[in-house]
Design a protein around this motif. Structure first.
Motif, PDB file in Angstrom:
ATOM      1  N   PRO A 113       0.827  -1.209   0.000  1.00 30.19           N
ATOM      2  CA  PRO A 113       0.000   0.000   0.000  1.00 30.19           C
ATOM      3  C   PRO A 113       0.865   1.265   0.000  1.00 30.19           C
TER       4      PRO A 113
ATOM      5  N   THR B 161       0.306   5.896   0.112  1.00 30.95           N
ATOM      6  CA  THR B 161      -0.591   7.053   0.188  1.00 30.95           C
ATOM      7  C   THR B 161       0.171   8.321  -0.159  1.00 30.95           C
ATOM      8  N   GLU B 162      -0.533   9.246  -0.800  1.00 27.13           N
ATOM      9  CA  GLU B 162       0.013  10.578  -1.078  1.00 27.13           C
ATOM     10  C   GLU B 162      -1.132  11.579  -1.001  1.00 27.13           C
ATOM     11  N   THR B 163      -0.832  12.776  -0.538  1.00 32.61           N
ATOM     12  CA  THR B 163      -1.841  13.827  -0.407  1.00 32.61           C
ATOM     13  C   THR B 163      -1.314  15.117  -1.033  1.00 32.61           C
TER      14      THR B 163
ATOM     15  N   ALA C 191      -6.463  13.200  -1.831  1.00 28.72           N
ATOM     16  CA  ALA C 191      -5.830  12.132  -1.057  1.00 28.72           C
ATOM     17  C   ALA C 191      -5.857  10.851  -1.880  1.00 28.72           C
TER      18      ALA C 191
ATOM     19  N   ASP D 133      -4.983   6.924  -2.172  1.00 25.87           N
ATOM     20  CA  ASP D 133      -4.651   5.645  -1.533  1.00 25.87           C
ATOM     21  C   ASP D 133      -4.403   4.625  -2.640  1.00 25.87           C
ATOM     22  N   GLY D 134      -3.205   4.063  -2.675  1.00 24.09           N
ATOM     23  CA  GLY D 134      -2.851   3.123  -3.720  1.00 24.09           C
ATOM     24  C   GLY D 134      -2.517   1.754  -3.168  1.00 24.09           C
ATOM     25  N   LEU D 135      -2.639   0.763  -4.032  1.00 27.67           N
ATOM     26  CA  LEU D 135      -2.259  -0.603  -3.676  1.00 27.67           C
ATOM     27  C   LEU D 135      -1.605  -1.246  -4.893  1.00 27.67           C
TER      28      LEU D 135
ATOM     29  N   SER E 253      -7.348   4.799  -5.391  1.00 31.05           N
ATOM     30  CA  SER E 253      -8.594   5.347  -4.861  1.00 31.05           C
ATOM     31  C   SER E 253      -8.320   6.759  -4.383  1.00 31.05           C
TER      32      SER E 253
ATOM     33  N   THR F 113      -9.837  10.468  -2.918  1.00 33.86           N
ATOM     34  CA  THR F 113     -10.859  11.337  -2.350  1.00 33.86           C
ATOM     35  C   THR F 113     -10.413  12.764  -2.599  1.00 33.86           C
TER      36      THR F 113
END
Length: 242
Positions: free
Chosen positions: A22, A24-26, A55, A57-59, A104, A106
């Motif tokens: 996983p 994440t980046e914002t 925001a 979210d990656g996988l 994903s 947001t």
């Protein structure tokens, strides 16, 4: 199914291993008005919200019969997420068909999307803007604005509130197509279906309509909202939003 075949299937299923990473980046979305994605294997999801950030979210994942092989396939995945105002640029690639990167996001509920996915499901929710998407399968709920959606290898199921003088274009090549629209807007609607499958259009307040083999057209008022529907290889349903 014979006992031997069932046992073989169970063995194959139990031998499938997934290795995933996983991330994440914002990003500050103050100067970002477009999400532009060029994606290989994997699913993409955009959720609109009352926010000034994007925001992500990656996988990154890989499937194989063994842990080592799955890890090797996952390690070949590549992705870049780059803010380049006015766009957030997404790019993913995979070295094997049994590996990929899911994303994903947001972000603001006012956002244009320009996404091409070579293999996977694209899901859009609660977003207003110009939405241009090509993918295997597409789902969308509470979309506002203009849309141009093309599902190459599966179903398309979307809810759209068009803009005044807007354009809605949806197409499937090998799957079912469900389009939900509000009742009573000023539509200029044309539907081209597949004569081998069902074609259903609910009354959206049409003043005039005509129908033929795998074809339906209707208008309401001045017909300022253009709606074009194309489908082959599956049923078509144009229905009222309730």
């Amino acid at each position: 199914m014979t006992i031997a075949r069932a046992a073989l299937l169970a063995a194959l299923m139990s031998g499938c291993t997934t290795v995933s990473t996983p991330f994440t980046e914002t990003f500050d979305a103050t100067e970002l008005y477009v999400v532009e994605g060029r994606l290989d294997n994997g699913d993409f999801n955009y959720n609109g919200a009352a926010t000034t950030e994007l925001a992500v979210d990656g996988l990154s994942w890989g499937h194989a019969a063994s842990q080592g092989r799955a890890a090797d396939r996952e390690s070949q995945n590549r992705w870049t997420i780059t803010p380049s105002p006015p766009a957030l640029l997404l790019d993913t690639s995979s070295g094997a068909s049994s590996a990929g990167v899911d994303l994903s996001i947001t972000g603001p509920d006012l956002m244009d999307l320009d996404v091409i996915s070579d293999s996977g499901l694209v899901t859009l929710q609660d977003v207003e803007g110009y939405q241009v998407v090509t993918a295997d399968r597409i789902t969308g709920s509470r979309l506002v604005g203009d849309v141009d959606l093309y599902a190459r290898a599966g179903d398309l199921d979307v809810e759209v509130w068009p803009w005044v003088e807007g354009v809605v274009r949806v197409e499937t090549e090998s799957g079912g197509l469900d389009l939900y629209l509000p009742w009573g807007l000023e539509y200029d609607l044309q539907v081209w279906g597949d004569e081998n499958y069902e074609l259903v259009v609910e009354d959206l307040g049409f003043a005039r309509s005509t129908a033929g083999v795998a074809y339906f057209a209707a208008t309401t008022g001045f017909g300022t909202i253009r709606v074009d529907v194309y489908a082959t290889g599956g049923p078509v349903r144009v229905m009222e939003l309730r």
